[in-house]
Motif scaffolding. Structure first.
Motif, PDB file in Angstrom:
ATOM      1  N   ILE A 148       0.841  -1.197   0.000  1.00 15.84           N
ATOM      2  CA  ILE A 148       0.000   0.000   0.000  1.00 15.84           C
ATOM      3  C   ILE A 148       0.877   1.248   0.000  1.00 15.84           C
ATOM      4  N   TRP A 149       1.914   1.245   0.819  1.00  9.84           N
ATOM      5  CA  TRP A 149       2.837   2.392   0.862  1.00  9.84           C
ATOM      6  C   TRP A 149       3.504   2.603  -0.492  1.00  9.84           C
ATOM      7  N   LYS A 150       3.977   1.521  -1.060  1.00  6.13           N
ATOM      8  CA  LYS A 150       4.727   1.605  -2.325  1.00  6.13           C
ATOM      9  C   LYS A 150       3.850   2.165  -3.441  1.00  6.13           C
ATOM     10  N   GLU A 151       2.658   1.615  -3.598  1.00  8.29           N
ATOM     11  CA  GLU A 151       1.801   2.021  -4.709  1.00  8.29           C
ATOM     12  C   GLU A 151       1.314   3.462  -4.549  1.00  8.29           C
ATOM     13  N   ASN A 152       1.276   3.949  -3.319  1.00  8.01           N
ATOM     14  CA  ASN A 152       0.833   5.326  -3.089  1.00  8.01           C
ATOM     15  C   ASN A 152       1.993   6.285  -2.861  1.00  8.01           C
ATOM     16  N   PHE A 168      -4.075  -2.728  -5.473  1.00  9.48           N
ATOM     17  CA  PHE A 168      -3.071  -1.676  -5.495  1.00  9.48           C
ATOM     18  C   PHE A 168      -2.832  -1.258  -6.934  1.00  9.48           C
ATOM     19  N   GLY A 169      -3.405  -0.131  -7.316  1.00  7.74           N
ATOM     20  CA  GLY A 169      -3.165   0.359  -8.656  1.00  7.74           C
ATOM     21  C   GLY A 169      -3.662  -0.617  -9.700  1.00  7.74           C
ATOM     22  N   VAL A 170      -2.740  -1.293 -10.386  1.00 12.56           N
ATOM     23  CA  VAL A 170      -3.137  -2.187 -11.462  1.00 12.56           C
ATOM     24  C   VAL A 170      -3.024  -3.652 -11.091  1.00 12.56           C
ATOM     25  N   SER A 201       1.077  15.749  -1.753  1.00 13.30           N
ATOM     26  CA  SER A 201       1.545  15.305  -3.065  1.00 13.30           C
ATOM     27  C   SER A 201       1.548  13.793  -3.202  1.00 13.30           C
ATOM     28  N   GLU A 202       1.327  13.083  -2.097  1.00 11.41           N
ATOM     29  CA  GLU A 202       1.329  11.624  -2.167  1.00 11.41           C
ATOM     30  C   GLU A 202       0.148  11.130  -2.978  1.00 11.41           C
ATOM     31  N   ALA A 203       0.363  10.041  -3.710  1.00 12.47           N
ATOM     32  CA  ALA A 203      -0.688   9.469  -4.551  1.00 12.47           C
ATOM     33  C   ALA A 203      -1.873   9.072  -3.691  1.00 12.47           C
ATOM     34  N   GLY A 204      -3.071   9.465  -4.130  1.00 12.93           N
ATOM     35  CA  GLY A 204      -4.279   9.041  -3.445  1.00 12.93           C
ATOM     36  C   GLY A 204      -4.556   9.753  -2.142  1.00 12.93           C
TER      37      GLY A 204
END
Length: 494
Positions: free
Chosen positions: A377-381, A461-463, A446-449
């Motif tokens: 979760i951390w990585k994808e975001n 997670f994402g894709v 600025s973090e994703a999501g």
């Protein structure tokens, strides 16, 4: 809701580039066949987790079918999903039993968590899906999932693995190989294959080497001579019968130990809805509240009679991706099959007799995967741990959760482990965000999501959709999705 589905085309498998929508179905023989695939896909985790929580696997399987029907009714058939046993409660249940709680205390605490989840679902339904991300941003969700998974390491090391280290090692190795070498559907049931393999190895070792001198699940840590497999209970069990029920007993202290799992369940449901929405190219955000409500109601109903907590299963999303059939009719079939399986005590006795060494090899992977899902979760975001808002409170919460740090208020009430770690992570993050200087808050945004949507979650997670058995699928390129939605290509984790 009317139990009616439009027949898709001629009722046969859809051609490449097309898919069967939730309100459509294939011919009934084909629908039944796909429903059976859903049963196999959810099967391994659905009965392994009740065993490690000390609950009846037959009842868990039967109630998973009932919970699935409840879910489909509440979401009005718009979100195809199977509700299997949730892994998120395992850590809390282990803590309850470590503090002297029995199965009544366990299911009572789970029921309270289910009620809280249902209430959260109602709030989200009226407040909008964006509230999930504002209260539980990816940084916090990842930390909670991580501490839930890694908190279970002592359970593997102290209970399951020592019962038969060599069977555990072989089972673990077999599951790893299966998840890497096999493809598609077979990779998604690698845990189930590992359990069968471990069972067979244990039986062969009994015949070749005789009894083993080790602890058992009921020997209170004392090493005794025993066979790895014991089928006496299977022979005594009836073919048809109702599984034993357990009345819930409510304890505030014990309930606190499992409430952190609610955060994981919210994340799992958000990820599931997002994945199905992407696959079917339909906006399902308005249904997120209903989905979480339905999961909560399913957990309440299941635990009210002694069953296991439920959650939407990523394994079954994999089946939909492979078959391109999103029909809810197949899920009703799967639910009915699960209910019938639960009414076979002999099957339940066979499951309950799973050797401890086999569980050791399986749980060492499953528990680690739960923890690493938090890291994913951390990585994808793209969570930035150079930012003290993320680093400091989450670091404290994780160590408290994994290490079992306790905060004692009195002789009868204390907070420790997962419960205390979750409180520190969630409350600490929001307090840190308020107290931090503007430049830190700006960097955080600025973090994703960080804003909007439901965000990535456990299993999505994402894709990539990650199942509890380790297999995943690649979601489609939005530009290539047709009116109903074409899934991507199933593959294994790399």
């Amino acid at each position: 809701m009317a139990f009616s589905w439009k027949l898709y085309g001629d009722g046969k498998t859809p051609p490449i580039g097309e898919a069967v929508a939730p309100d459509e179905r294939l011919t009934w023989p084909r629908t039944i066949g796909i429903g059976a695939q859903h049963v196999v896909a959810m099967f391994g985790a659905t009965f392994v987790f009740p065993i490690v929580m000390g609950l009846n696997p037959n009842l868990a399987i039967m109630m998973s079918g009932i919970a699935t029907i409840i879910f489909l009714l509440i979401v009005a058939g718009k979100i195809p999903s199977y509700l299997g046993t949730s892994a998120s409660f395992v850590g809390g249940v282990a803590a309850i039993r470590a503090q002297g709680g029995d199965s009544s205390d366990v299911v009572g605490s789970i029921l309270i968590a289910g009620a809280v989840l249902a209430i959260v679902g109602l709030i989200i339904h009226f407040a909008g899906a964006g509230v999930v991300h504002r209260v539980l941003p990816p940084a916090v969700t990842g930390a909670v999932v991580m501490l839930i998974g890694f908190n279970l390491a002592p359970v593997v090391a102290g209970i399951y693995w020592p019962q038969d280290q060599w069977v555990a090692l072989l089972t673990m190795a077999f599951v790893i190989v299966c998840s890497l070498v096999l493809r598609g559907f077979w990779a998604r049931i690698s845990i189930l294959l590992g359990l069968v393999f471990g069972y067979l190895v244990s039986w062969i070792f009994d015949k070749a080497f005789g009894q083993i001198h080790s602890i058992t699940g009921s020997s209170n840590g004392e090493q005794i001579d025993h066979f790895r497999t014991d089928f006496s209970g299977v022979g005594k069990a009836d073919w048809i019968g109702f599984p034993p029920l357990t009345a819930p007993h409510f304890s505030f202290n014990f309930a606190l130990l499992v409430l952190p799992a609610v955060i994981a369940l919210i994340a799992e449901n958000a990820g599931h809805v997002k994945a199905v929405s992407e696959m079917t190219k339909r906006d399902l955000d308005p249904m997120l509240g209903r989905a979480i409500l339905a999961d909560g109601v399913g957990t309440v109903v299941a635990s009210s009679v002694g069953g296991s907590p439920t959650t939407t299963y990523a394994e079954n999303i994999g089946v939909m991706a492979a078959t391109r059939v999103y029909s809810t009719a197949a899920y009703y079939v799967a639910a009915i099959v699960a209910i019938l399986l639960g009414l076979c005590p002999k099957f339940g006795a066979l499951v309950a007799a799973t050797p401890g060494g086999v569980l050791g090899g399986i749980t060492v992977i499953l528990y680690g995967m739960i923890g690493l899902l938090g890291a994913k979760i951390w990585k994808e975001n793209r969570v930035d741990f150079a930012n003290p808002i993320n680093l400091v409170p989450l670091a404290a919460g994780i160590i408290i959760g994994i290490g079992g740090v306790a905060l004692v208020f009195s002789d009868t009430f204390s907070l420790s482990g997962i419960a205390l770690g979750t409180i520190v992570a969630v409350v600490g993050w929001h307090v840190a965000r308020v107290l931090a200087p503007e430049e830190m808050r700006t960097a955080l945004r600025s973090e994703a999501g960080y804003y909007g949507g439901t965000g990535p979650a456990v299993g999505e997670f994402g894709v990539h959709e990650v199942s509890e058995t380790g297999a995943d699928y690649e979601s489609p390129d939005p530009s290539s999705v047709d009116q109903v939605g074409r899934p991507g290509t199933p593959h294994n984790n790399r």
